[in-house]
Design an enzyme around this catalytic site. Structure first.
Site, PDB file in Angstrom:
ATOM      1  N   HIS A 205      -4.415 -10.327  38.772  1.00 55.42           N
ATOM      2  CA  HIS A 205      -4.725 -11.066  37.554  1.00 55.42           C
ATOM      3  C   HIS A 205      -4.849 -12.564  37.841  1.00 55.42           C
ATOM      4  CE1 HIS A 205      -0.436 -12.118  37.404  1.00 55.42           C
ATOM      5  NE2 HIS A 205      -0.235 -10.864  37.782  1.00 55.42           N
ATOM      6  N   VAL A 206      -4.854 -13.369  36.789  1.00 54.82           N
ATOM      7  CA  VAL A 206      -5.162 -14.804  36.891  1.00 54.82           C
ATOM      8  C   VAL A 206      -4.295 -15.551  37.905  1.00 54.82           C
ATOM      9  CG1 VAL A 206      -5.266 -16.987  35.630  1.00 54.82           C
ATOM     10  CG2 VAL A 206      -6.094 -14.899  34.562  1.00 54.82           C
TER      11      VAL A 206
END
Length: 86
Positions: A15-16
């Site tokens: 993810h980010v």
């Protein structure tokens, strides 16, 4: 050019936060870094491009690195792909 496949171990996928860490590390190397997931290849030095891959837990992601310091980049970036991030 060298190519190697890694399994994503993070239960939340890539993810980010881990993408940001990966892109920052990739940008430190002068070589070209491509990341391939499910047949889609993107520039590993671009956060936005990396986000479009939608890398999930247990996905097998291929790194394709070409140029100066490719061996060192493969070790560093491969390690980041398999780490479990919070």
């Amino acid at each position: 050019m060298i190519t190697k496949t890694f399994k994503i171990m993070n239960p939340a996928g890539f993810h980010v936060r881990p993408i940001k860490t990966f892109v920052q590390a990739a940008s430190q190397y002068p070589c070209k870094v491509n990341v391939i997931n499910k047949g889609k290849k993107v520039n590993g030095k671009s956060s936005l491009s990396m986000l479009t891959l939608g890398i999930a837990a247990q996905d097998e992601v291929t790194l394709e690195i070409d140029g100066e310091q490719e061996e060192e980049a493969m070790k560093t970036l491969g390690d980041l792909l398999v780490q479990i991030h919070e």
